[in-house]
Design a protein around this motif. Structure first.
Motif, PDB file in Angstrom:
ATOM      1  N   GLU A 136       2.133 -31.265 -39.183  1.00 48.26           N
ATOM      2  CA  GLU A 136       3.305 -30.547 -39.680  1.00 48.26           C
ATOM      3  C   GLU A 136       2.880 -29.423 -40.625  1.00 48.26           C
ATOM      4  N   PRO A 137       3.704 -28.414 -40.794  1.00 45.95           N
ATOM      5  CA  PRO A 137       3.383 -27.342 -41.740  1.00 45.95           C
ATOM      6  C   PRO A 137       3.185 -27.895 -43.152  1.00 45.95           C
ATOM      7  N   GLY A 138       2.067 -27.546 -43.778  1.00 45.22           N
ATOM      8  CA  GLY A 138       1.812 -27.969 -45.146  1.00 45.22           C
ATOM      9  C   GLY A 138       1.260 -29.363 -45.303  1.00 45.22           C
ATOM     10  N   GLY A 154      23.186 -46.352 -34.567  1.00 45.06           N
ATOM     11  CA  GLY A 154      23.606 -47.181 -33.441  1.00 45.06           C
ATOM     12  C   GLY A 154      22.453 -47.478 -32.509  1.00 45.06           C
ATOM     13  N   ASP A 155      22.590 -47.093 -31.243  1.00 47.04           N
ATOM     14  CA  ASP A 155      21.551 -47.331 -30.241  1.00 47.04           C
ATOM     15  C   ASP A 155      20.577 -46.164 -30.132  1.00 47.04           C
ATOM     16  N   HIS A 156      20.610 -45.258 -31.106  1.00 45.40           N
ATOM     17  CA  HIS A 156      19.739 -44.089 -31.070  1.00 45.40           C
ATOM     18  C   HIS A 156      19.049 -43.891 -32.415  1.00 45.40           C
ATOM     19  N   TYR A 157      18.028 -43.030 -32.397  1.00 41.07           N
ATOM     20  CA  TYR A 157      17.437 -42.496 -33.614  1.00 41.07           C
ATOM     21  C   TYR A 157      17.670 -40.985 -33.607  1.00 41.07           C
ATOM     22  N   ILE A 158      17.966 -40.429 -34.774  1.00 40.22           N
ATOM     23  CA  ILE A 158      18.144 -38.987 -34.898  1.00 40.22           C
ATOM     24  C   ILE A 158      16.911 -38.422 -35.600  1.00 40.22           C
ATOM     25  N   ILE A 159      16.205 -37.541 -34.904  1.00 45.40           N
ATOM     26  CA  ILE A 159      14.948 -36.991 -35.412  1.00 45.40           C
ATOM     27  C   ILE A 159      15.161 -35.575 -35.929  1.00 45.40           C
ATOM     28  N   ASN A 160      14.635 -35.319 -37.134  1.00 37.81           N
ATOM     29  CA  ASN A 160      14.689 -33.991 -37.738  1.00 37.81           C
ATOM     30  C   ASN A 160      13.323 -33.648 -38.325  1.00 37.81           C
ATOM     31  N   GLY A 161      12.846 -32.442 -38.030  1.00 33.87           N
ATOM     32  CA  GLY A 161      11.564 -32.027 -38.576  1.00 33.87           C
ATOM     33  C   GLY A 161      10.912 -30.970 -37.703  1.00 33.87           C
ATOM     34  N   GLU A 162       9.690 -30.602 -38.082  1.00 35.14           N
ATOM     35  CA  GLU A 162       8.946 -29.576 -37.339  1.00 35.14           C
ATOM     36  C   GLU A 162       7.509 -30.042 -37.126  1.00 35.14           C
ATOM     37  N   LYS A 163       6.990 -29.816 -35.937  1.00 38.02           N
ATOM     38  CA  LYS A 163       5.617 -30.149 -35.596  1.00 38.02           C
ATOM     39  C   LYS A 163       4.895 -28.891 -35.117  1.00 38.02           C
ATOM     40  N   ILE A 164       3.621 -28.793 -35.461  1.00 38.70           N
ATOM     41  CA  ILE A 164       2.822 -27.635 -35.046  1.00 38.70           C
ATOM     42  C   ILE A 164       1.551 -28.105 -34.350  1.00 38.70           C
ATOM     43  N   TYR A 165       0.929 -27.169 -33.643  1.00 33.00           N
ATOM     44  CA  TYR A 165      -0.326 -27.429 -32.925  1.00 33.00           C
ATOM     45  C   TYR A 165      -0.199 -28.614 -31.968  1.00 33.00           C
ATOM     46  N   VAL A 166       0.866 -28.604 -31.182  1.00 35.98           N
ATOM     47  CA  VAL A 166       1.094 -29.663 -30.192  1.00 35.98           C
ATOM     48  C   VAL A 166       0.446 -29.244 -28.880  1.00 35.98           C
TER      49      VAL A 166
END
Length: 402
Positions: A136-138, A154-166
């Motif tokens: 991730e950045p930083g 509920g039956d899901h996960y909510i993902i928030n964020g940023e990924k780099i160099y994938v």
């Protein structure tokens, strides 16, 4: 130790050599210049790589999990998926590292799936081409400092964020995303999730321009309220040290010997080509002479060969331990640290030894030097590997030895 390559892997090694020589090498320079262009020639080779894994659901570039086969008594010598993957990718990277990273269904995310997925998930995702999103950045090399969040809904996960160099982030069919369930609980709350391509909320922001491995796409990906089914959380959903970050880190115990093998492949390519060039120039590379009676260039080549052989043996040991269910965290880091460092050292030194030929695009030597650097960086930098080795040798935790 029996240092011979197991005979049963000879067909795989031979196949990989043919692909490297007859397919990768001829198109290597083209895709180095045409960065981000998809190498369509690779589609036909996905089936060859599947053969390296015997069609197993835990295959891919990530090798297999640290466990013995069902019914194994714990005695004898196992040579399985990990060893096959290392041997095959060593040969493919003798041809081209970027192209080897671009073969469909062989993403680094398959490593995470192999390491921590349950049996049902192995069946669901085993044939999926999966990238891996950790950095991730930083954050840099500290995987435990991940800020991307996964909130249960509920039956899901909510993902928030940023990924780099994938690596293969745009081309892959899914991305294995590392995220935290609860920042307040530190490492134990870090889990990995399979986010399939096209999931709303997942956006490829850009493709990076790079020093090397230009045939491979490297993406920055943003997750904004990205909903994934709870079944896509790999492994146990409970927050605990053993089943959380420690389990996810087993991914690296699988992939670090693989990356070490890749470094060995490109370094061997550079050494062999340098030997050919120096022979053409009239240098005698005979081994029967003492080092102080040879030219400086020949002596240097002999020293580089010794370094490469040491890295190769460390890598084979780490892969063998994984196939035999032995904890190999220290050995995997030793192999990665040694091979990553000497791989880059060898390719750069070969450029110097070949003078203008090594520096020009008339030879692949300069490209191999550029490609080799990433193999000393990703899957944990040189410094991170040395830190892990020190912790294992001294019996210190990450909090005790930083």
């Amino acid at each position: 130790m029996n240092l011979d390559i197991p005979g049963k892997f000879a067909p795989i090694v031979h196949q990989a050599q043919q692909v490297a020589r007859e397919v990768f090498r001829p198109i290597s320079r083209h895709y180095d210049r045409a960065e981000h262009a998809y190498p369509k020639e690779l589609d036909m080779f996905a089936s060859i790589m599947d053969g390296m894994n015997d069609g197993a659901a835990d295959g891919g570039a990530g090798a297999g999990r640290l466990a013995r086969s069902a019914g194994d008594t714990g005695t004898g010598n196992q040579n399985g998926t990990n060893m096959k993957t290392v041997l095959g990718l060593t040969e493919l990277c003798w041809g081209d590292v970027g192209l080897a990273l671009s073969i469909p269904r062989q993403g680094l995310g398959n490593s995470a799936i192999a390491a921590v997925a349950n049996e049902q998930q192995l069946q669901r995702f085993g044939k999926t081409w999966a990238a891996m999103a950790i950095t991730e950045p930083g954050v840099g090399s500290d995987s435990a400092a991940i800020r991307t969040t996964a909130t249960k809904d509920g039956d899901h996960y909510i993902i928030n964020g940023e990924k780099i160099y994938v690596t293969a982030g745009e081309r892959a069919n899914a991305v294995v995303v590392w995220a935290t369930l609860d920042k307040s609980q530190g490492r134990a709350a870090i889990k990995s999730f399979v986010v399939e391509k096209g999931t709303p909320g997942m956006t490829v922001e850009r493709l990076e321009k790079k020093l090397g491995i230009r045939a491979s796409d490297t993406a920055a990906i943003r997750f904004h309220n990205c909903r994934v089914p709870k079944e896509n959380l790999l492994g146990d959903p409970e927050i605990s040290v053993d089943k959380g970050f420690a389990g996810a880190m087993q991914t690296f115990d699988n992939t670090r010997p693989v990356v070490a093998g890749m470094a060995i492949g490109v370094a061997r390519a550079a050494l062999e080509r340098t030997q050919e060039i120096l022979k053409t120039a009239g240098l005698d590379l005979a081994y029967q002479q003492q080092s102080w009676t040879t030219t400086a260039a020949v002596r240097e080549l002999h020293l580089l060969e010794a370094e490469l052989e040491a890295a190769r043996l460390l890598t084979l040991r780490a892969a063998w331990m994984a196939d035999n269910g032995q904890p190999n965290s220290k050995e995997a880091s030793m192999a990665k640290a040694k091979a990553g460092r000497v791989g880059n050292q060898i390719t750069l030194r070969c450029v110097e030894l070949c003078a203008s030929l090594g520096y020009q695009e008339t030879e692949l030597l300069e490209k191999w030097a550029r490609d080799s650097k990433i193999l000393d960086i990703f899957e944990g930098t040189q410094q991170i590997q040395l830190l892990i080795i020190a912790r294992r040798l001294l019996g210190k935790s990450s909090s005790e030895l930083k």
